[in-house]
Design a protein around this motif. Structure first.
Motif, PDB file in Angstrom:
ATOM      1  N   GLN A 139      33.093  43.476  82.608  1.00 59.41           N
ATOM      2  CA  GLN A 139      32.954  42.253  83.389  1.00 59.41           C
ATOM      3  C   GLN A 139      31.857  42.392  84.438  1.00 59.41           C
ATOM      4  OE1 GLN A 139      34.823  39.433  82.690  1.00 59.41           O
ATOM      5  NE2 GLN A 139      33.356  38.429  84.075  1.00 59.41           N
ATOM      6  N   TYR A 140      31.756  43.575  85.023  1.00 60.22           N
ATOM      7  CA  TYR A 140      30.756  43.836  86.057  1.00 60.22           C
ATOM      8  C   TYR A 140      29.336  43.667  85.503  1.00 60.22           C
ATOM      9  CZ  TYR A 140      28.222  46.381  89.725  1.00 60.22           C
ATOM     10  OH  TYR A 140      27.347  46.739  90.730  1.00 60.22           O
ATOM     11  N   ILE A 141      29.109  44.225  84.331  1.00 56.29           N
ATOM     12  CA  ILE A 141      27.789  44.116  83.693  1.00 56.29           C
ATOM     13  C   ILE A 141      27.542  42.679  83.223  1.00 56.29           C
ATOM     14  CG2 ILE A 141      26.412  44.862  81.713  1.00 56.29           C
ATOM     15  CD1 ILE A 141      27.778  47.594  81.963  1.00 56.29           C
ATOM     16  N   LYS A 142      28.581  42.042  82.707  1.00 61.00           N
ATOM     17  CA  LYS A 142      28.464  40.657  82.234  1.00 61.00           C
ATOM     18  C   LYS A 142      28.077  39.715  83.380  1.00 61.00           C
ATOM     19  CE  LYS A 142      31.140  37.018  79.921  1.00 61.00           C
ATOM     20  NZ  LYS A 142      32.465  36.652  79.362  1.00 61.00           N
ATOM     21  N   ASP A 143      28.579  40.030  84.587  1.00 59.47           N
ATOM     22  CA  ASP A 143      28.290  39.194  85.757  1.00 59.47           C
ATOM     23  C   ASP A 143      26.946  39.534  86.399  1.00 59.47           C
ATOM     24  OD1 ASP A 143      30.682  37.921  85.412  1.00 59.47           O
ATOM     25  OD2 ASP A 143      31.760  39.112  86.904  1.00 59.47           O
ATOM     26  N   GLY A 144      26.182  40.424  85.772  1.00 58.65           N
ATOM     27  CA  GLY A 144      24.859  40.761  86.278  1.00 58.65           C
ATOM     28  C   GLY A 144      24.812  41.953  87.204  1.00 58.65           C
ATOM     29  N   GLY A 145      25.924  42.687  87.321  1.00 61.12           N
ATOM     30  CA  GLY A 145      25.953  43.852  88.184  1.00 61.12           C
ATOM     31  C   GLY A 145      25.157  45.016  87.610  1.00 61.12           C
ATOM     32  N   LYS A 146      24.609  45.843  88.479  1.00 60.17           N
ATOM     33  CA  LYS A 146      23.838  47.014  88.055  1.00 60.17           C
ATOM     34  C   LYS A 146      24.643  48.283  88.337  1.00 60.17           C
ATOM     35  CE  LYS A 146      19.381  44.788  89.010  1.00 60.17           C
ATOM     36  NZ  LYS A 146      18.120  44.879  89.791  1.00 60.17           N
ATOM     37  N   LEU A 147      24.672  49.175  87.353  1.00 57.98           N
ATOM     38  CA  LEU A 147      25.465  50.387  87.491  1.00 57.98           C
ATOM     39  C   LEU A 147      25.040  51.228  88.692  1.00 57.98           C
ATOM     40  CD1 LEU A 147      25.867  51.578  83.779  1.00 57.98           C
ATOM     41  CD2 LEU A 147      27.477  50.297  85.191  1.00 57.98           C
ATOM     42  N   GLU A 148      23.750  51.231  88.984  1.00 56.41           N
ATOM     43  CA  GLU A 148      23.267  52.039  90.112  1.00 56.41           C
ATOM     44  C   GLU A 148      23.759  51.497  91.459  1.00 56.41           C
ATOM     45  OE1 GLU A 148      19.722  49.564  88.528  1.00 56.41           O
ATOM     46  OE2 GLU A 148      21.403  50.743  87.736  1.00 56.41           O
ATOM     47  N   ASP A 149      24.261  50.271  91.468  1.00 55.03           N
ATOM     48  CA  ASP A 149      24.786  49.701  92.710  1.00 55.03           C
ATOM     49  C   ASP A 149      26.232  50.134  92.979  1.00 55.03           C
ATOM     50  OD1 ASP A 149      22.413  48.411  93.209  1.00 55.03           O
ATOM     51  OD2 ASP A 149      23.042  46.525  92.261  1.00 55.03           O
ATOM     52  N   LEU A 150      26.902  50.715  91.974  1.00 58.85           N
ATOM     53  CA  LEU A 150      28.265  51.211  92.168  1.00 58.85           C
ATOM     54  C   LEU A 150      28.213  52.509  92.969  1.00 58.85           C
ATOM     55  CD1 LEU A 150      29.819  50.634  88.617  1.00 58.85           C
ATOM     56  CD2 LEU A 150      30.322  49.347  90.711  1.00 58.85           C
ATOM     57  N   ALA A 151      28.904  52.536  94.100  1.00 61.67           N
ATOM     58  CA  ALA A 151      28.890  53.725  94.964  1.00 61.67           C
ATOM     59  C   ALA A 151      29.498  54.944  94.263  1.00 61.67           C
ATOM     60  CB  ALA A 151      29.638  53.433  96.257  1.00 61.67           C
ATOM     61  N   PHE A 152      30.420  54.698  93.336  1.00 61.30           N
ATOM     62  CA  PHE A 152      31.020  55.773  92.544  1.00 61.30           C
ATOM     63  C   PHE A 152      31.291  55.225  91.156  1.00 61.30           C
ATOM     64  CE2 PHE A 152      34.776  58.041  90.886  1.00 61.30           C
ATOM     65  CZ  PHE A 152      34.313  59.348  90.956  1.00 61.30           C
ATOM     66  N   ARG A 153      30.800  55.904  90.151  1.00 63.30           N
ATOM     67  CA  ARG A 153      31.030  55.402  88.798  1.00 63.30           C
ATOM     68  C   ARG A 153      31.361  56.544  87.842  1.00 63.30           C
ATOM     69  NH1 ARG A 153      25.338  54.990  89.272  1.00 63.30           N
ATOM     70  NH2 ARG A 153      24.158  56.127  87.674  1.00 63.30           N
ATOM     71  N   VAL A 154      32.108  56.198  86.815  1.00 62.16           N
ATOM     72  CA  VAL A 154      32.517  57.158  85.797  1.00 62.16           C
ATOM     73  C   VAL A 154      31.341  57.475  84.892  1.00 62.16           C
ATOM     74  CG1 VAL A 154      34.029  57.550  83.819  1.00 62.16           C
ATOM     75  CG2 VAL A 154      34.908  56.359  85.831  1.00 62.16           C
ATOM     76  N   LYS A 155      31.046  58.750  84.743  1.00 63.56           N
ATOM     77  CA  LYS A 155      30.034  59.173  83.775  1.00 63.56           C
ATOM     78  C   LYS A 155      30.701  59.252  82.396  1.00 63.56           C
ATOM     79  CE  LYS A 155      27.425  61.863  87.195  1.00 63.56           C
ATOM     80  NZ  LYS A 155      26.933  63.206  87.575  1.00 63.56           N
ATOM     81  N   TRP A 156      29.887  59.323  81.380  1.00 61.09           N
ATOM     82  CA  TRP A 156      30.383  59.402  79.999  1.00 61.09           C
ATOM     83  C   TRP A 156      31.299  58.219  79.661  1.00 61.09           C
ATOM     84  CZ3 TRP A 156      31.838  64.259  82.671  1.00 61.09           C
ATOM     85  CH2 TRP A 156      30.763  65.132  82.728  1.00 61.09           C
ATOM     86  N   TYR A 157      30.921  57.032  80.163  1.00 63.11           N
ATOM     87  CA  TYR A 157      31.648  55.814  79.809  1.00 63.11           C
ATOM     88  C   TYR A 157      31.173  55.374  78.427  1.00 63.11           C
ATOM     89  CZ  TYR A 157      32.978  50.891  79.858  1.00 63.11           C
ATOM     90  OH  TYR A 157      33.506  49.658  79.540  1.00 63.11           O
ATOM     91  N   PRO A 158      32.043  54.892  77.512  1.00 64.13           N
ATOM     92  CA  PRO A 158      33.477  54.652  77.710  1.00 64.13           C
ATOM     93  C   PRO A 158      34.361  55.811  77.238  1.00 64.13           C
ATOM     94  CG  PRO A 158      32.799  53.618  75.676  1.00 64.13           C
ATOM     95  CD  PRO A 158      31.566  54.309  76.238  1.00 64.13           C
ATOM     96  N   PHE A 159      33.769  56.984  76.985  1.00 58.75           N
ATOM     97  CA  PHE A 159      34.544  58.110  76.469  1.00 58.75           C
ATOM     98  C   PHE A 159      35.710  58.462  77.392  1.00 58.75           C
ATOM     99  CE2 PHE A 159      35.279  62.742  76.565  1.00 58.75           C
ATOM    100  CZ  PHE A 159      35.759  62.927  75.281  1.00 58.75           C
ATOM    101  N   VAL A 160      35.452  58.548  78.703  1.00 52.24           N
ATOM    102  CA  VAL A 160      36.487  58.976  79.664  1.00 52.24           C
ATOM    103  C   VAL A 160      37.686  58.031  79.678  1.00 52.24           C
ATOM    104  CG1 VAL A 160      36.992  59.289  82.123  1.00 52.24           C
ATOM    105  CG2 VAL A 160      34.982  60.362  81.118  1.00 52.24           C
ATOM    106  N   PRO A 161      37.503  56.722  79.883  1.00 55.05           N
ATOM    107  CA  PRO A 161      38.682  55.849  79.907  1.00 55.05           C
ATOM    108  C   PRO A 161      39.382  55.727  78.560  1.00 55.05           C
ATOM    109  CG  PRO A 161      36.672  54.552  80.051  1.00 55.05           C
ATOM    110  CD  PRO A 161      36.280  55.980  80.235  1.00 55.05           C
ATOM    111  N   ILE A 162      38.622  55.752  77.464  1.00 53.86           N
ATOM    112  CA  ILE A 162      39.251  55.654  76.138  1.00 53.86           C
ATOM    113  C   ILE A 162      40.115  56.887  75.867  1.00 53.86           C
ATOM    114  CG2 ILE A 162      38.811  55.692  73.648  1.00 53.86           C
ATOM    115  CD1 ILE A 162      36.432  53.845  74.141  1.00 53.86           C
ATOM    116  N   LEU A 163      39.571  58.085  76.157  1.00 50.64           N
ATOM    117  CA  LEU A 163      40.350  59.312  75.974  1.00 50.64           C
ATOM    118  C   LEU A 163      41.576  59.309  76.880  1.00 50.64           C
ATOM    119  CD1 LEU A 163      40.684  62.091  74.703  1.00 50.64           C
ATOM    120  CD2 LEU A 163      39.208  63.020  76.506  1.00 50.64           C
ATOM    121  N   SER A 164      41.422  58.838  78.118  1.00 54.23           N
ATOM    122  CA  SER A 164      42.553  58.764  79.051  1.00 54.23           C
ATOM    123  C   SER A 164      43.658  57.884  78.486  1.00 54.23           C
ATOM    124  CB  SER A 164      42.092  58.204  80.405  1.00 54.23           C
ATOM    125  OG  SER A 164      41.077  58.987  80.968  1.00 54.23           O
TER     126      SER A 164
END
Length: 465
Positions: free
Chosen positions: A387-412
């Protein structure tokens, strides 16, 4: 509305210590012995490694969400917005009920632990003392809760560090054992088939009890709504979780397994007490009794805080009556705190008068409540990022973000789902799976009937920090 906002009073030291102490509880001090006995030394070490990795992955997902949206209620609010209001309602009720039941059990456990020092004082008197104490700490100020938890965590951390130092010296023969017994080194890890004496299946079966030891780490996300600087504090605490897990849990399990044969672990007393006794430390049982009492009170203290904040968040989205979102002059959601304490006392009562009926259901739901919440956290993070990307958000603007997305949340998510399904493998835990599944279905059905379908909520705004 400003008057109904919780105060941001939690400092860096509070969050760091709370997250650190949350990894050390009764699940380690008491539950580890049964895990070793059921799965063997190698099986227990593997189970705690899997649990540690899973905890880390889920907390990475929660970290991204909590920094972007530091709201009270945390994953319950995220599920409401990014999965659906009915799922937000379900996970909120399941998680709230899970922790409220746990709080009731902790009151009993604390009362029983006091019997060691005051054998002639009725248990109910100590239960009442601790009920008043923990309610008072949570009802006065949020800072009161945080300061208490800070010192509870400090006691547990000091105890576990001393255990690791003394245990290492005992295993390697640096400290002589009582009765002239020779140093075991690591023979107990493989003697009598100690690595996997019953095969691999018990590792899966014990995972729910292992994850019970890790529950409370998600407090980090719930507390984000009252943190002074979540953008700074949450990432720091999240990144250190894996180091704490490896140091405190896995190292401790290796040492306990090396000192105590798997056939004897967990049958009578805490394996930590057994190890102290082997070394011949004076008052070992009293020392561990105090540490375990601290851990029990810490769980009860955190549980009341979690329950009140989750109910407060649910009232904000209209999922429970608005009265539970009302704050008093000290900015405490008193009504939410009172109903949480009331349910905890109800679970305490049903353990006596309905042990084979209602209490069985409460235990079943509370047993996997945290695992359900963790699965929801992972799924919420996937949907948030989309949703964040769909709304025009940029990943570099996230103060903390999950690396290896979507592997991490899917495995979790897969790991959480797999552990819940593994209950079917154990005849003794199969009923818990059925009761819990049934309760989840009831939550969805109630929500859809109560709100006549899917009730929409306003999206959570991401933080600009």
């Amino acid at each position: 509305m400003e008057n109904q906002q919780l105060k941001r009073v939690l400092k860096t030291r509070h969050l760091s210590m709370i997250s650190m102490g949350g990894v050390i509880g009764t699940g380690l001090f008491l539950g580890s012995g049964l895990t070793i006995n059921n799965a063997g030394a190698g099986g227990a070490i593997l189970a705690y490694l899997i649990g540690g990795v899973m905890t880390y992955l889920v907390m990475l997902c929660l970290g991204e969400l909590a920094v972007a949206m530091p709201v009270t209620g945390s994953f319950q609010a995220y599920a409401t917005n990014y999965i659906g209001p009915s799922t937000g309602f379900m996970v909120g009720i399941v998680y709230w009920m899970s922790w409220a039941t746990t709080v009731g059990l902790e009151f009993t456990a604390a009362g029983l632990l006091m019997k060691r020092w005051f054998p002639h004082t009725p248990t109910w008197i100590w239960c009442l003392v601790f009920i008043v104490l923990l309610f008072g700490l949570n009802a006065l100020t949020t800072k009161g809760f945080a300061e208490t938890e800070y010192y509870f965590a400090g006691i547990k951390i000091i105890a576990i560090i001393l255990f690791i130092i003394i245990g290492s010296c005992a295993v390697l023969g640096i400290i002589p054992l009582k009765g002239g017994e020779s140093a075991p080194f690591f023979a107990n890890l493989y003697n009598d088939g100690g690595l996997f004496p019953k095969g691999f299946t018990p590792v899966l079966v014990t995972m729910i009890s292992v994850l019970y030891g890790f529950q409370g780490t998600e407090l980090l996300g719930v507390a984000a709504g009252e943190s002074e600087n979540p953008g700074r504090d949450i990432p720091k605490a999240t990144k250190n979780i894996i180091l704490r897990v490896l140091l405190f849990y896995v190292t401790s399990i290796v040492l306990v397994s090396a000192m105590v044969p798997w056939k004897k672990a967990g049958l009578v007393e805490s394996p930590f007490v057994m190890m102290f006794d082997k070394v011949g430390i004076p008052y070992a049982a009293d020392i561990m009794n105090f540490v375990i009492l601290t851990a029990v009170l810490s769980v009860g203290n955190s549980g009341l805080y979690l329950c009140s904040r989750v109910f407060f968040a649910m009232s904000e989205s209209g999922q429970v009556p608005k009265i539970f979102g009302k704050l008093n002059k000290r900015k405490i959601p008193m009504n939410a705190l009172l109903v949480s304490l009331g349910f905890a006392l109800l679970s305490l009562l049903t353990s006596v008068i309905g042990a084979n009926t209602l209490f069985t259901v409460l235990l079943a739901v509370s047993g996997i409540g945290t695992t359900i919440a963790w699965a929801v956290i992972a799924l919420s993070q996937i949907n948030f990022r989309k949703q964040y990307i769909k709304d025009g958000g940029k990943l570099e603007d996230l103060a903390f973000r999950v690396k290896w997305y979507p592997f991490v949340p899917i495995l979790s998510f897969i790991m959480c789902l797999g552990i819940i399904l593994s209950l079917i493998l154990d005849p003794q835990q199969r009923a818990s799976f059925y009761w819990s599944t049934g309760f989840v279905i009831v939550c969805y059905a109630y929500y859809l009937l109560r709100f006549k379908g899917f009730k929409k909520v306003a999206p959570i705004k991401t933080s600009e920090m």
